[in-house]
Write a protein that holds these residues in place. Structure first.
Motif, PDB file in Angstrom:
ATOM      1  N   ILE A   1     -13.074  -4.049  18.901  1.00 45.08           N
ATOM      2  CA  ILE A   1     -12.645  -2.934  19.756  1.00 45.08           C
ATOM      3  C   ILE A   1     -11.197  -2.556  19.464  1.00 45.08           C
ATOM      4  N   ASN A   2     -10.345  -3.535  19.245  1.00 44.17           N
ATOM      5  CA  ASN A   2      -8.950  -3.242  18.897  1.00 44.17           C
ATOM      6  C   ASN A   2      -8.854  -2.460  17.592  1.00 44.17           C
ATOM      7  N   ARG A   3      -9.623  -2.871  16.608  1.00 46.51           N
ATOM      8  CA  ARG A   3      -9.617  -2.140  15.330  1.00 46.51           C
ATOM      9  C   ARG A   3     -10.108  -0.715  15.520  1.00 46.51           C
ATOM     10  N   LEU A   4     -11.156  -0.544  16.307  1.00 45.90           N
ATOM     11  CA  LEU A   4     -11.679   0.798  16.545  1.00 45.90           C
ATOM     12  C   LEU A   4     -10.673   1.661  17.304  1.00 45.90           C
ATOM     13  N   SER A   5      -9.923   1.058  18.201  1.00 46.18           N
ATOM     14  CA  SER A   5      -8.888   1.802  18.925  1.00 46.18           C
ATOM     15  C   SER A   5      -7.797   2.274  17.966  1.00 46.18           C
ATOM     16  N   ARG A   6      -7.419   1.428  17.015  1.00 42.16           N
ATOM     17  CA  ARG A   6      -6.421   1.845  16.021  1.00 42.16           C
ATOM     18  C   ARG A   6      -6.961   2.983  15.154  1.00 42.16           C
ATOM     19  N   ILE A   7      -8.230   2.896  14.786  1.00 41.50           N
ATOM     20  CA  ILE A   7      -8.853   3.958  13.988  1.00 41.50           C
ATOM     21  C   ILE A   7      -8.868   5.260  14.786  1.00 41.50           C
ATOM     22  N   GLU A   8      -9.187   5.163  16.057  1.00 42.17           N
ATOM     23  CA  GLU A   8      -9.200   6.330  16.943  1.00 42.17           C
ATOM     24  C   GLU A   8      -7.826   7.012  16.942  1.00 42.17           C
ATOM     25  N   GLY A   9      -6.783   6.217  17.048  1.00 42.94           N
ATOM     26  CA  GLY A   9      -5.424   6.762  17.011  1.00 42.94           C
ATOM     27  C   GLY A   9      -5.101   7.389  15.668  1.00 42.94           C
ATOM     28  N   HIS A  10      -5.584   6.765  14.614  1.00 46.66           N
ATOM     29  CA  HIS A  10      -5.361   7.274  13.262  1.00 46.66           C
ATOM     30  C   HIS A  10      -6.044   8.638  13.093  1.00 46.66           C
ATOM     31  N   VAL A  11      -7.254   8.777  13.626  1.00 50.36           N
ATOM     32  CA  VAL A  11      -7.973  10.050  13.546  1.00 50.36           C
ATOM     33  C   VAL A  11      -7.197  11.134  14.298  1.00 50.36           C
ATOM     34  N   ARG A  12      -6.667  10.793  15.475  1.00 49.44           N
ATOM     35  CA  ARG A  12      -5.844  11.767  16.205  1.00 49.44           C
ATOM     36  C   ARG A  12      -4.623  12.170  15.373  1.00 49.44           C
TER      37      ARG A  12
ATOM     38  N   VAL B   1      -3.299  14.466   3.785  1.00 51.35           N
ATOM     39  CA  VAL B   1      -4.399  14.307   4.729  1.00 51.35           C
ATOM     40  C   VAL B   1      -5.509  13.476   4.105  1.00 51.35           C
ATOM     41  N   LEU B   2      -5.843  13.757   2.857  1.00 50.82           N
ATOM     42  CA  LEU B   2      -6.912  13.003   2.186  1.00 50.82           C
ATOM     43  C   LEU B   2      -6.574  11.523   2.063  1.00 50.82           C
ATOM     44  N   ILE B   3      -5.319  11.209   1.838  1.00 53.31           N
ATOM     45  CA  ILE B   3      -4.904   9.803   1.764  1.00 53.31           C
ATOM     46  C   ILE B   3      -5.155   9.119   3.101  1.00 53.31           C
ATOM     47  N   GLN B   4      -4.869   9.825   4.184  1.00 48.17           N
ATOM     48  CA  GLN B   4      -5.092   9.258   5.516  1.00 48.17           C
ATOM     49  C   GLN B   4      -6.586   9.125   5.827  1.00 48.17           C
ATOM     50  N   VAL B   5      -7.381  10.087   5.369  1.00 45.22           N
ATOM     51  CA  VAL B   5      -8.835   9.998   5.541  1.00 45.22           C
ATOM     52  C   VAL B   5      -9.363   8.773   4.790  1.00 45.22           C
ATOM     53  N   ALA B   6      -8.848   8.547   3.592  1.00 46.34           N
ATOM     54  CA  ALA B   6      -9.263   7.381   2.811  1.00 46.34           C
ATOM     55  C   ALA B   6      -8.887   6.083   3.531  1.00 46.34           C
ATOM     56  N   ALA B   7      -7.730   6.076   4.183  1.00 49.97           N
ATOM     57  CA  ALA B   7      -7.308   4.889   4.923  1.00 49.97           C
ATOM     58  C   ALA B   7      -8.267   4.611   6.083  1.00 49.97           C
ATOM     59  N   ILE B   8      -8.700   5.667   6.754  1.00 41.51           N
ATOM     60  CA  ILE B   8      -9.652   5.499   7.863  1.00 41.51           C
ATOM     61  C   ILE B   8     -10.995   5.010   7.337  1.00 41.51           C
ATOM     62  N   ARG B   9     -11.413   5.561   6.226  1.00 41.83           N
ATOM     63  CA  ARG B   9     -12.672   5.121   5.626  1.00 41.83           C
ATOM     64  C   ARG B   9     -12.625   3.619   5.342  1.00 41.83           C
TER      65      ARG B   9
ATOM     66  N   LEU C   1     -12.819   1.678   8.605  1.00 38.82           N
ATOM     67  CA  LEU C   1     -14.194   1.647   9.123  1.00 38.82           C
ATOM     68  C   LEU C   1     -15.056   0.671   8.340  1.00 38.82           C
ATOM     69  N   ASP C   2     -14.858   0.617   7.032  1.00 41.22           N
ATOM     70  CA  ASP C   2     -15.596  -0.357   6.212  1.00 41.22           C
ATOM     71  C   ASP C   2     -15.273  -1.785   6.637  1.00 41.22           C
ATOM     72  N   ARG C   3     -14.001  -2.036   6.969  1.00 42.45           N
ATOM     73  CA  ARG C   3     -13.616  -3.378   7.409  1.00 42.45           C
ATOM     74  C   ARG C   3     -14.242  -3.707   8.764  1.00 42.45           C
ATOM     75  N   VAL C   4     -14.340  -2.725   9.655  1.00 47.14           N
ATOM     76  CA  VAL C   4     -15.009  -2.942  10.941  1.00 47.14           C
ATOM     77  C   VAL C   4     -16.489  -3.240  10.706  1.00 47.14           C
ATOM     78  N   ALA C   5     -17.110  -2.485   9.832  1.00 47.68           N
ATOM     79  CA  ALA C   5     -18.526  -2.710   9.533  1.00 47.68           C
ATOM     80  C   ALA C   5     -18.728  -4.114   8.980  1.00 47.68           C
ATOM     81  N   ARG C   6     -17.810  -4.566   8.155  1.00 48.20           N
ATOM     82  CA  ARG C   6     -17.909  -5.912   7.587  1.00 48.20           C
ATOM     83  C   ARG C   6     -17.810  -6.972   8.686  1.00 48.20           C
ATOM     84  N   LEU C   7     -16.892  -6.773   9.631  1.00 46.76           N
ATOM     85  CA  LEU C   7     -16.780  -7.709  10.763  1.00 46.76           C
ATOM     86  C   LEU C   7     -18.081  -7.756  11.567  1.00 46.76           C
ATOM     87  N   ILE C   8     -18.649  -6.587  11.817  1.00 46.54           N
ATOM     88  CA  ILE C   8     -19.899  -6.516  12.582  1.00 46.54           C
ATOM     89  C   ILE C   8     -21.022  -7.205  11.821  1.00 46.54           C
TER      90      ILE C   8
END
Length: 110
Positions: free
Chosen positions: A31-42, A57-65, A68-75
């Protein structure tokens, strides 16, 4: 109605007999990681509103991607270590593996 991760994470699988329960520490970490991603998207929305350069902008989109991959790996790690193990003990491993395969088919690019 949108399900939050914690709502979704505490559900019971309809295809198996175990409750879908994970450690509070694991949930908190995700949840903490997802909250950081949420802030990054904003932040990216603000960048676009401000007319920032597309490459920035594309560099930041890549960072979010990547995040998200790291969150998926944790899950996935959590699922393999907890749910699959529990399903093996409960005798529902085949059902659990089929469900995981189905989710991975949707998650992984073709």
């Amino acid at each position: 109605m949108t399900q939050t991760f914690s709502d979704h994470h505490s559900h019971s699988h309809t295809h198996s007999h175990h409750g879908h329960i994970h450690s509070e520490e694991s949930q908190r970490k995700i949840i903490n990681r997802l909250s950081r991603i949420e802030g990054h998207v904003r932040g990216i929305k603000n960048m676009i509103s401000e007319g920032r350069d597309c490459p920035e902008v594309l560099i930041q989109v890549a960072a979010i991607r990547g995040a998200l991959d790291r969150v998926a790996r944790l899950i996935l790690d959590e699922h393999l270590s907890e749910c699959i193990t529990r399903a093996a003990q409960d005798g529902t491993i085949e059902q659990e593996i089929e469900t995981l395969k189905s989710a991975l088919d949707r998650f992984l690019p073709s």
